[in-house]
Design an enzyme around this catalytic site. Sequence first.
Site, short mmCIF file in Angstrom:
data_model
loop_
_atom_site.label_atom_id
_atom_site.label_comp_id
_atom_site.label_asym_id
_atom_site.label_seq_id
_atom_site.Cartn_x
_atom_site.Cartn_y
_atom_site.Cartn_z
N HIS A 40 8.86 -26.80 -1.16
CA HIS A 40 8.26 -27.98 -1.80
C HIS A 40 7.04 -27.61 -2.62
CE1 HIS A 40 10.88 -30.77 0.49
NE2 HIS A 40 10.96 -29.69 1.26
N LYS A 58 -14.45 -0.30 -3.68
CA LYS A 58 -15.54 0.08 -2.76
C LYS A 58 -16.65 0.78 -3.52
CE LYS A 58 -12.47 0.78 1.19
NZ LYS A 58 -11.92 1.76 2.09
N GLU A 117 0.82 -1.22 0.00
CA GLU A 117 0.00 0.00 0.00
C GLU A 117 0.85 1.26 0.00
OE1 GLU A 117 -4.35 -0.92 1.98
OE2 GLU A 117 -3.04 0.45 3.03
O1 PA5 Z 1 -3.76 1.25 5.44
C1 PA5 Z 1 -4.91 1.61 5.41
O2 PA5 Z 1 -5.24 2.76 5.71
C2 PA5 Z 1 -6.05 0.66 5.05
O3 PA5 Z 1 -5.64 -0.60 4.66
C3 PA5 Z 1 -6.96 0.52 6.23
O4 PA5 Z 1 -6.21 0.02 7.31
C4 PA5 Z 1 -8.14 -0.40 5.97
O5 PA5 Z 1 -8.78 -0.05 4.79
C5 PA5 Z 1 -9.13 -0.30 7.12
O6 PA5 Z 1 -9.57 1.00 7.27
P1 PA5 Z 1 -10.35 1.51 8.54
O7 PA5 Z 1 -9.48 1.35 9.71
O8 PA5 Z 1 -10.66 2.94 8.25
O9 PA5 Z 1 -11.60 0.67 8.66
#
Ligand code: PA5
Length: 425
Positions: free
Chosen positions: A299, A413, A278
């Site tokens: 393996h 989303k 990310e």
């Molecule tokens: O790194 C990030 O910001 C995302 O992966 C969030 O952790 C994930 O989408 C969860 O978001 P939230 O904590 O707002 O529910």
Amino acid sequence: MIRINLENALLKEDVSVLKEEVLDANKTLLSKTGEGNDFLGWQELPRDYDKEEFARIKEAAKKIRSNSDVLIAIGIGGSYLGAKAVIDALSNSYEKPEVEVLFAGHHLSSTDTQELLDYLDGKDFSINVISKSGTTTEPAVAFRIFKDKLEEKYGVEGAKERIFATTDKERGALKTLSTNMGYETFVVPDNVGGRFSVLTAVGLLPIAVAGFDIDELMAGARDGMDTYPETPFEDNAAFQYVAARNLMYRNGKKMEILVNYEPKLKNVSEWWKQLYGESEGKDGKGLFPVSVGFTTDLHSLGQMIQDGEKIFFETVLRVNEPKKDIELKSDDLDLDGLNYLVGKTMDYVNQTALKATVEAHVSGQVPNIILDMEKIDERNLGRLIYFYEYAVALSGYIIGVNPFNQPGVEEYKKNMFRLLEKPGY
Ligand code: PA5
């Protein structure tokens, strides 16, 4: 501390060719002048964390441990991976803990969710719902379902005593709901992104409920904070790691494979994949992070790594001291032919497999970076967490992206909301 070994990295140039770039990125990070600089709260967290809230986390954990068999930690992405990584790394894999921390809300599987609901029958439980935005669909759906179960068992008033919400300090549906219902809340600081939040209440409450020492975890991260920003390039494992992986990337490698030889570290790799994927995967750039557990995956994926297209390098996370070791005993018949190992330990065999695999993969032209951690305990996990966080921030700047946003996560989303006919989509 984490140590790095680049002897098997097959680098055509010395990492020092990226020294200036790494030091520039470090300056940018420390002066808070780079992209995403409103999300640098993780950087000083090991020193500047909210001590009052930290004490409340310990109190809440004590309460949950005294009245629950299970804590359901509801969250997705950065709101669950860090806690899962630390708890799994520190837990005995086969012993039922005094209080189980089980995770929900990180998928939309009805089967898995129903099985977990059934598992809770006859057990005392509490819920920690974790969402920074407070609006993420997966944890919201799970929270609705598990809250119903909790209210059925303890009544609405009783359930309130067993729900702990970790979210934004003032915004979002979860914050509103918690305020209206009177749940105890913990804060995900504004300036800490989800994937950097394991050392906030997001990770700390479930980890403390699982019975682990969050003071030591923070102290380990503090060791990292006191080390990586200032240590000279030549002695700085984080700087060297950043330089090495960026040299690989520039030389055409597309993937980094994180390798471990300890099944307990599987979810450390999952946490790392989110942190690196990310943070770097944007604007058409970034190393694709994948992980394997050896020797198991030798393996299955060993053939591909040894002989497949050379688009990847490996980073081996080596644990120097196992928690437990087993001496290999003599067998009178020796039908398995293993008596040559008598007196050696199983960890010695594991470490030898590591050396042999590095040698084999290097001869197959797969570069190997080796990272050493002393052992798996709270202190060393805290150090590892900070090492990876610090390195990815620098690496993102070197690749030329904002390491602290994740615009791409929104795409699915929007489509899902449209297909679900959510008003406004
Ligand atoms: O790194 C990030 O910001 C995302 O992966 C969030 O952790 C994930 O989408 C969860 O978001 P939230 O904590 O707002 O529910």
